[in-house]
Every structure is written in structure tokens, then in C-alpha cells.
Enzyme design. Structure first.
Site, PDB file in Angstrom:
ATOM      1  CG  ASP A  15      -1.991  -0.960   1.243  1.00 46.81           C
ATOM      2  OD1 ASP A  15      -2.172  -1.638   0.219  1.00 46.81           O
ATOM      3  OD2 ASP A  15      -2.697  -1.067   2.263  1.00 46.81           O
ATOM      4  NE  ARG A  27      -3.800  -1.980  -4.647  1.00 45.99           N
ATOM      5  CZ  ARG A  27      -3.424  -2.205  -3.386  1.00 45.99           C
ATOM      6  NH1 ARG A  27      -3.219  -1.204  -2.562  1.00 45.99           N
ATOM      7  NH2 ARG A  27      -3.250  -3.425  -2.963  1.00 45.99           N
TER       8      ARG A  27
HETATM    9  P1  FDA Z   1     -14.221   8.570  -5.916  1.00 45.14           P
HETATM   10  O1  FDA Z   1     -13.809   8.818  -4.531  1.00 45.14           O
HETATM   11  O2  FDA Z   1     -14.305   9.673  -6.887  1.00 45.14           O
HETATM   12  O3  FDA Z   1     -15.466   7.636  -5.959  1.00 45.14           O
HETATM   13  C1  FDA Z   1     -16.169   7.318  -7.136  1.00 45.14           C
HETATM   14  C2  FDA Z   1     -17.532   6.802  -6.724  1.00 45.14           C
HETATM   15  O4  FDA Z   1     -17.379   5.564  -6.056  1.00 45.14           O
HETATM   16  C3  FDA Z   1     -18.256   7.720  -5.714  1.00 45.14           C
HETATM   17  O5  FDA Z   1     -18.999   8.688  -6.348  1.00 45.14           O
HETATM   18  C4  FDA Z   1     -19.096   6.726  -4.950  1.00 45.14           C
HETATM   19  O6  FDA Z   1     -20.236   6.441  -5.672  1.00 45.14           O
HETATM   20  C5  FDA Z   1     -18.220   5.484  -4.935  1.00 45.14           C
HETATM   21  N1  FDA Z   1     -17.394   5.421  -3.719  1.00 45.14           N
HETATM   22  C6  FDA Z   1     -16.082   5.681  -3.589  1.00 45.14           C
HETATM   23  N2  FDA Z   1     -15.681   5.514  -2.328  1.00 45.14           N
HETATM   24  C7  FDA Z   1     -16.771   5.139  -1.641  1.00 45.14           C
HETATM   25  C8  FDA Z   1     -17.015   4.826  -0.284  1.00 45.14           C
HETATM   26  N3  FDA Z   1     -16.044   4.844   0.613  1.00 45.14           N
HETATM   27  N4  FDA Z   1     -18.273   4.489   0.070  1.00 45.14           N
HETATM   28  C9  FDA Z   1     -19.287   4.436  -0.823  1.00 45.14           C
HETATM   29  N5  FDA Z   1     -19.122   4.736  -2.123  1.00 45.14           N
HETATM   30  C10 FDA Z   1     -17.880   5.089  -2.526  1.00 45.14           C
HETATM   31  N6  FDA Z   1      -5.452   4.800  -1.259  1.00 45.14           N
HETATM   32  C11 FDA Z   1      -4.191   5.100  -0.850  1.00 45.14           C
HETATM   33  O7  FDA Z   1      -3.886   6.266  -0.610  1.00 45.14           O
HETATM   34  N7  FDA Z   1      -3.275   4.090  -0.684  1.00 45.14           N
HETATM   35  C12 FDA Z   1      -3.555   2.785  -0.965  1.00 45.14           C
HETATM   36  O8  FDA Z   1      -2.695   1.902  -0.810  1.00 45.14           O
HETATM   37  C13 FDA Z   1      -4.865   2.472  -1.437  1.00 45.14           C
HETATM   38  N8  FDA Z   1      -5.216   1.196  -1.773  1.00 45.14           N
HETATM   39  C14 FDA Z   1      -6.424   0.960  -2.393  1.00 45.14           C
HETATM   40  C15 FDA Z   1      -6.699  -0.305  -2.923  1.00 45.14           C
HETATM   41  C16 FDA Z   1      -7.865  -0.508  -3.639  1.00 45.14           C
HETATM   42  C17 FDA Z   1      -8.157  -1.869  -4.225  1.00 45.14           C
HETATM   43  C18 FDA Z   1      -8.805   0.566  -3.801  1.00 45.14           C
HETATM   44  C19 FDA Z   1     -10.091   0.381  -4.574  1.00 45.14           C
HETATM   45  C20 FDA Z   1      -8.536   1.794  -3.244  1.00 45.14           C
HETATM   46  C21 FDA Z   1      -7.370   2.008  -2.532  1.00 45.14           C
HETATM   47  N9  FDA Z   1      -7.089   3.258  -1.998  1.00 45.14           N
HETATM   48  C22 FDA Z   1      -5.798   3.521  -1.555  1.00 45.14           C
HETATM   49  C23 FDA Z   1      -8.156   4.280  -1.842  1.00 45.14           C
HETATM   50  C24 FDA Z   1      -8.180   5.282  -2.991  1.00 45.14           C
HETATM   51  O9  FDA Z   1      -7.080   6.142  -2.931  1.00 45.14           O
HETATM   52  C25 FDA Z   1      -9.456   6.130  -2.949  1.00 45.14           C
HETATM   53  O10 FDA Z   1      -9.477   6.873  -1.759  1.00 45.14           O
HETATM   54  C26 FDA Z   1     -10.737   5.335  -3.049  1.00 45.14           C
HETATM   55  O11 FDA Z   1     -10.624   4.293  -3.979  1.00 45.14           O
HETATM   56  C27 FDA Z   1     -11.926   6.241  -3.464  1.00 45.14           C
HETATM   57  O12 FDA Z   1     -11.663   6.812  -4.706  1.00 45.14           O
HETATM   58  P2  FDA Z   1     -12.337   6.340  -6.079  1.00 45.14           P
HETATM   59  O13 FDA Z   1     -11.228   6.124  -7.065  1.00 45.14           O
HETATM   60  O14 FDA Z   1     -13.186   5.176  -5.873  1.00 45.14           O
HETATM   61  O15 FDA Z   1     -13.088   7.586  -6.625  1.00 45.14           O
END
Ligand code: FDA
Length: 308
Positions: A132, A182
């Protein structure tokens, strides 16, 4: 960054709140939406169910910023024991670790030693370890850790954050390692001189980096995990990959357990490689509050649980 997001990210990093808030039952109830349970067996049970629907997994035991060698030893032993259990259950389940769980805060050599032991065991069992990425202050050390391990072991991947201005340069420097990456937006509170404060800029950066990585899948043997729940970005990335002539299986989508579950099923059904990250463990508070910060509307779910 919205006020609600900043406030929640502040709560996630406050030591006193990290200790007191998880004691409330309604908060414990609310967390179950994102986590099948606190034990490895809970995560493996959820992984078995997902695997039946063609969704593979990554499991991670929550915990960060440990401060003694003994604690890092306990975490390392836990993962060393988890790997053969995953294999016995025939699960396609990788493991993800946070470097500060393994000692990065106070002893980089120990952290490297712990991580090497886990990666070595994973490699022997044909499994993978993902690293991570934590707050920006850890990025240099985490990159050094990754490069060090990647020289010896191919089955290790690294998370990079699209919100950091530095990430394009970091990725350029990683390409000669044929890295497994990732790509995420980034989950922590970062100052505007380090990370894009506006969502639109983070999204644009994510798309540009994803395209660059897709273009290097064949050229530099890059392994790519696209880790976002953002349906617009997912579509744009699918389109870009198809235009480059890449098969649906040339890269992987990685999403979190309990978020956009329908989208996860849809991706798997359409023939994309889909992997769900399942968290478990008792130290879930900061991680959970970061999930709330990603969608402050989730706080209503916690409030509803208060009255149940
Ligand atoms: P965004 O936040 O724009 O979300 C897009 C849409 O997805 C939202 O409009 C909502 O509908 C839905 N959504 C997103 N998050 C949600 C929630 N918590 N609850 C409900 N709905 C939600 N970060 C980091 O800094 N270090 C790391 O090592 C990791 N590792 C990691 C692994 C994996 C497999 C994932 C999927 C994510 C991470 N992250 C992470 C977290 C990442 O940085 C980020 O904060 C989240 O994925 C939310 O961002 P989105 O890309 O989903 O977009």
C-alpha cells in the site's frame, strides 16, 4: 477538498479519537458494511463467495504506524501463516500490506527484512504481495523499499497515488523494473503543494497515468491494477485499452469490498479481470474513517446505526 472530507480525514489521524470512538457499538455495527469480519477466516469466507462469481481477491489485515519491533514481528508472523491457509483453501487471494505495519516509521532495515520474508513465502506459494502507499511523507521510503524487493522478486506490486504531483516522475523511474502497479486516486489529507486539491484534476491525472501504464503493459512488461470505483474513469480506461488493442484480461480492476458491488459483478461478467480488496482486523478505525471521507454521505449510515 470539501470541509466534510477534511474534517473526517482529521478525525482519522487523531490519536485520541482512534482509541475512543471504536468502543461505540453503533460505529462497530456501521463498519460491517465495508468489512466481513475482524478475523482472517471472515475474509477468506467472503473471498470464497466472491471467487464463485469469478471475482478474485486481495486480503489485508488493518493496522498502521506500529511502533515496536515486537509488533512488526507479530504482523509478519500473521501474514506468513495466512499465505499457506489461503493456498489450502484454493483461493486466488493476494495479500496487501502497509509498510508502517512492518516498521517503516522507526526502522527501515527491519521493515525491509519483514517484507522480504513475506514476499519470499508468497513467491514460494505462487502468490503475490502488494504494498500500500500511505501519506506523502512515506513515498520516498516506500519506493526505495519496492525497488529493493522487486530486484529479487517478481511477485510484488506497489500502489501509487494519482493525486500526488510527483507520481508521473515516480512511475517513469519505476518502468525499468517492469513493475506491478495499483493505481489509486489517494486517500489521505495532503497539502496543496503536494497533491491536487481539486477532484477534477485528480481524475485527469488518474486517466493520464492509467493510459501511460496501459501503453507500457507490453513495452515494459507492466502489470496494472486499476483501483477506482469511479464509473466514468472505468469506462474511459476500458475504451483507451481497447483502442490500444489490449485484451480485457491484459489488466485488472481492483475495488473495495462493499463498495459498488454491482459494478464489480458486472465487470467480472463482461470478461474483465476483477479483484476485490477485503479488509479484516481489529484496528479498523482510521481506515474506516478514510472510507467515510471518500463519500461523506456515508456518515448518515453511521448515524442511522446510532438509533438502531
Ligand atoms: P471517488 O472517490 O471519486 O469515488 C467514485 C464513486 O465511487 C463515488 O462517487 C461513490 O459512488 C463510490 N465510492 C467511492 N468511495 C466510496 C465509499 N467509501 N463508500 C461508498 N461509495 C464510494 N489509497 C491510498 O492512498 N493508498 C492505498 O494503498 C490504497 N489502496 C487501495 C486499494 C484498492 C483496491 C482501492 C479500490 C482503493 C485504494 N485506496 C488507496 C483508496 C483510494 O485512494 C481512494 O481513496 C478510493 O478508492 C476512493 O476513490 P475512487 O477512485 O473510488 O473515486
Amino acid at each position: 477538498m470539501s470541509f466534510a472530507r477534511s474534517a473526517l480525514l482529521w478525525v482519522s489521524e487523531n490519536r485520541q479519537l482512534r482509541q475512543t470512538l471504536p468502543r461505540y457499538k453503533f460505529i462497530r455495527r456501521a463498519v460491517s458494511r465495508f468489512m466481513p469480519g475482524e478475523e482472517l477466516v471472515d475474509a477468506m469466507f467472503a473471498a470464497q463467495q466472491l471467487q464463485a462469481g469469478n471475482i478474485n481477491t486481495i486480503v489485508t489485515r488493518l493496522g498502521e504506524n506500529v511502533s515496536t519491533a515486537a509488533e512488526t514481528q507479530e504482523v509478519t508472523e500473521h501474514y506468513l501463516n495466512a499465505l499457506p491457509q489461503i493456498q489450502q483453501k484454493n483461493l486466488d487471494a493476494y495479500i496487501s500490506v502497509k509498510p508502517t505495519q512492518l516498521g517503516l516509521d522507526f526502522n527501515e532495515k527491519l521493515c525491509l527484512q519483514n517484507l522480504t520474508a513475506i514476499v519470499e513465502r508468497a513467491q514460494a506459494l505462487k502468490n503475490w504481495i502488494w504494498i500500500d502507499m500511505e501519506q506523502s511523507g512515506y513515498v520516498d521510503r516506500t519506493l526505495a523499499l519496492y525497488k529493493n524487493i522487486r530486484r529479487q522478486y517478481p511477485h510484488v506490486g506497489l500502489c501509487v497515488q494519482a493525486y500526488l504531483y510527483r507520481t508521473p516522475k515516480d512511475l517513469e523511474a519505476l518502468l525499468p523494473y517492469s513493475p506491478a502497479i495499483r493505481l489509486v486516486k489517494g486517500a489521505y489529507m495532503e497539502p496543496p503543494n503536494v497533491a491536487y486539491p481539486k477532484k477534477a484534476d485528480v481524475n485527469a491525472s488518474f486517466l493520464a497515468l492509467a493510459k501511460m501504464l496501459l501503453a507500457n503493459i507490453k513495452k515494459n512488461d507492466v502489470t496494472l491494477g486499476v483501483a477506482t470505483h469511479d464509473k466514468i474513469l472505468i469506462k474511459q480506461i476500458q475504451q483507451a485499452a481497447a483502442e490500444m488493442g489490449l485484451a480485457k484480461t491484459a489488466y485488472e480492476f481492483q475495488l473495495l469490498y462493499g463498495i459498488q458491488s454491482d459494478e464489480q459483478l458486472r465487470l467480472a461478467k463482461e470478461g474483465y479481470r476483477m479483484r476485490t480488496l477485503i479488509s479484516y482486523g481489529s484496528f479498523w478505525f482510521p481506515w474506516y474513517v478514510r472510507r467515510l471521507a471518500e463519500r461523506p454521505a456515508n456518515v448518515w449510515f453511521v448515524v442511522k446505526n446510532m438509533f438502531q
